[in-house]
Design an enzyme around this catalytic site. Structure first.
Site, PDB file in Angstrom:
ATOM      1  N   LYS A  43      -8.570  -4.886   2.237  1.00  0.00           N
ATOM      2  CA  LYS A  43      -7.435  -5.807   2.394  1.00  0.00           C
ATOM      3  C   LYS A  43      -6.176  -5.045   2.760  1.00  0.00           C
ATOM      4  O   LYS A  43      -6.048  -3.830   2.532  1.00  0.00           O
ATOM      5  CB  LYS A  43      -7.208  -6.623   1.114  1.00  0.00           C
ATOM      6  CG  LYS A  43      -6.893  -5.818  -0.144  1.00  0.00           C
ATOM      7  CD  LYS A  43      -5.431  -5.478  -0.308  1.00  0.00           C
ATOM      8  CE  LYS A  43      -5.180  -4.592  -1.528  1.00  0.00           C
ATOM      9  NZ  LYS A  43      -3.838  -3.962  -1.514  1.00  0.00           N
ATOM     10  N   PRO A  62     -12.378   4.371   2.977  1.00  0.00           N
ATOM     11  CA  PRO A  62     -12.038   5.631   2.299  1.00  0.00           C
ATOM     12  C   PRO A  62     -11.694   5.396   0.838  1.00  0.00           C
ATOM     13  O   PRO A  62     -11.269   4.307   0.441  1.00  0.00           O
ATOM     14  CB  PRO A  62     -10.806   6.133   3.071  1.00  0.00           C
ATOM     15  CG  PRO A  62     -10.825   5.403   4.369  1.00  0.00           C
ATOM     16  CD  PRO A  62     -11.461   4.080   4.095  1.00  0.00           C
ATOM     17  N   GLY A  86     -10.618  -0.985  -1.892  1.00  0.00           N
ATOM     18  CA  GLY A  86     -12.058  -0.793  -1.735  1.00  0.00           C
ATOM     19  C   GLY A  86     -12.834  -0.817  -3.041  1.00  0.00           C
ATOM     20  O   GLY A  86     -13.886  -1.457  -3.127  1.00  0.00           O
ATOM     21  N   ASP A  87     -12.339  -0.127  -4.059  1.00  0.00           N
ATOM     22  CA  ASP A  87     -13.057  -0.082  -5.332  1.00  0.00           C
ATOM     23  C   ASP A  87     -13.040  -1.453  -6.003  1.00  0.00           C
ATOM     24  O   ASP A  87     -14.050  -1.881  -6.580  1.00  0.00           O
ATOM     25  CB  ASP A  87     -12.443   0.967  -6.256  1.00  0.00           C
ATOM     26  CG  ASP A  87     -13.367   1.362  -7.403  1.00  0.00           C
ATOM     27  OD1 ASP A  87     -14.591   1.485  -7.175  1.00  0.00           O
ATOM     28  OD2 ASP A  87     -12.877   1.531  -8.522  1.00  0.00           O
ATOM     29  N   ASP A 128      -6.151  -6.520  -8.555  1.00  0.00           N
ATOM     30  CA  ASP A 128      -6.547  -6.940  -7.205  1.00  0.00           C
ATOM     31  C   ASP A 128      -7.874  -7.683  -7.184  1.00  0.00           C
ATOM     32  O   ASP A 128      -8.162  -8.426  -6.242  1.00  0.00           O
ATOM     33  CB  ASP A 128      -6.700  -5.716  -6.285  1.00  0.00           C
ATOM     34  CG  ASP A 128      -5.368  -5.194  -5.790  1.00  0.00           C
ATOM     35  OD1 ASP A 128      -4.348  -5.878  -6.000  1.00  0.00           O
ATOM     36  OD2 ASP A 128      -5.348  -4.108  -5.192  1.00  0.00           O
TER      37      ASP A 128
END
Length: 285
Positions: free
Chosen positions: A9, A90, A97-98, A132
């Site tokens: 995002k 990355p 991402g996590d 998030d």
């Protein structure tokens, strides 16, 4: 086998309004999923195993393993699972991402284990993982308030041509917490930037770079070593404003069209400026 994409995002806006009683910052943000994503595969197994394709990924530090434990504890399920992560985003990039991977784990295991969990309950579980994380349950274009748990679906944004750059700058320990700790009262706002972008989305108008806002831009370029230099090089090649993604250090720019976006990415690669990606926004799943 169950396969799920875990999308990254960007924040079209990210404002900090002030500290809450629980110690978190009250935020106003418009989040948008993008096409750059990880892939997660789930298979039945008598034991739990988690594998990731990206060197440096640490299961002990990832929200993925926490998501597995949280769901198992909440539901009482004692089944195992084989989880494989094809990591394309990355690590610690500011793209969520996590958090996205952890959300995909909740959704994938709900399917794999045949669970029936209401969406509001799943949101609470996701929030226990991070601010998030609830957003990634559906993604798309959303207004995010509170510390991340108050979500409002917005009209889908008109497709954007994006170029993202993950520059090779030294990482910061506890990055997001560090970024928040550097904010001062002068950096805070009242949600006015977010209101402008929200109204443009409601009116089905295009979003321009000048309307974007990220409070962390006020502190990130003096915190990440050489990040300001990478931004200036990116802006020179792109010929347009360059923005910070989340808490950084990923940078992104809006391009007029796909041809310009592809040209800019080729020049970023030719100049060895880091890991780059070109693509567009991802609608609500």
């Amino acid at each position: 086998m169950i396969k799920l994409a875990a999308y990254g995002k960007i924040n079209l806006t990210l404002e900090a309004l002030g500290k809450r009683e629980d110690g978190y910052y009250e935020i106003r943000s418009i989040m948008q999923t993008i096409g750059w994503h990880d892939m997660l595969m789930f298979e039945e197994s008598s034991k739990l195993s988690i594998q990731c394709s990206q060197p440096g990924w640490d299961e002990r530090q990832s929200l993925v393993s926490k998501a597995v434990r949280l769901l198992a504890s909440h539901t009482g399920v004692q089944a195992g699972a084989k989880i494989r992560i094809e990591k394309r985003l990355p690590l610690s990039a500011g793209l969520g991402g996590d958090s996205s991977d952890a959300t995909a784990v909740l959704q994938g295991l709900v399917q794999l284990w045949g669970l029936n969990i209401p969406n509001d309950e799943l949101i609470k579980l996701a929030l226990a993982l991070g601010s998030d994380t609830p957003f990634f349950l559906s993604g798309g274009t959303m207004l995010v308030k509170g510390r991340g748990e108050v979500l409002e679906v917005l009209p889908e944004i008109k497709p954007l041509n994006l170029v993202l750059l993950f520059p090779p700058v030294p990482s910061l320990p506890a990055k997001t917490a560090t970024m928040y700790s550097l904010l001062e009262s002068a950096h805070l706002s009242h949600g006015e930037h977010t209101d402008v972008v929200k109204q443009r989305l409601v009116n089905e108008a295009e979003i321009s770079s000048k309307e974007m806002f990220n409070v962390f831009e006020k502190v990130a370029f003096s915190s990440f070593l050489s990040l300001e230099w990478y931004r200036s090089q990116f802006q020179r090649l792109a010929g347009s404003p360059v923005h910070l993604a989340g808490a950084g250090p990923t940078l992104f720019a809006l391009m007029e069209d796909a041809e310009q976006a592809n040209k800019t990415q080729r020049e970023l690669q030719a100049n060895g400026l880091g890991i780059s990606w070109v693509g567009g926004t991802q609608p609500c799943s």
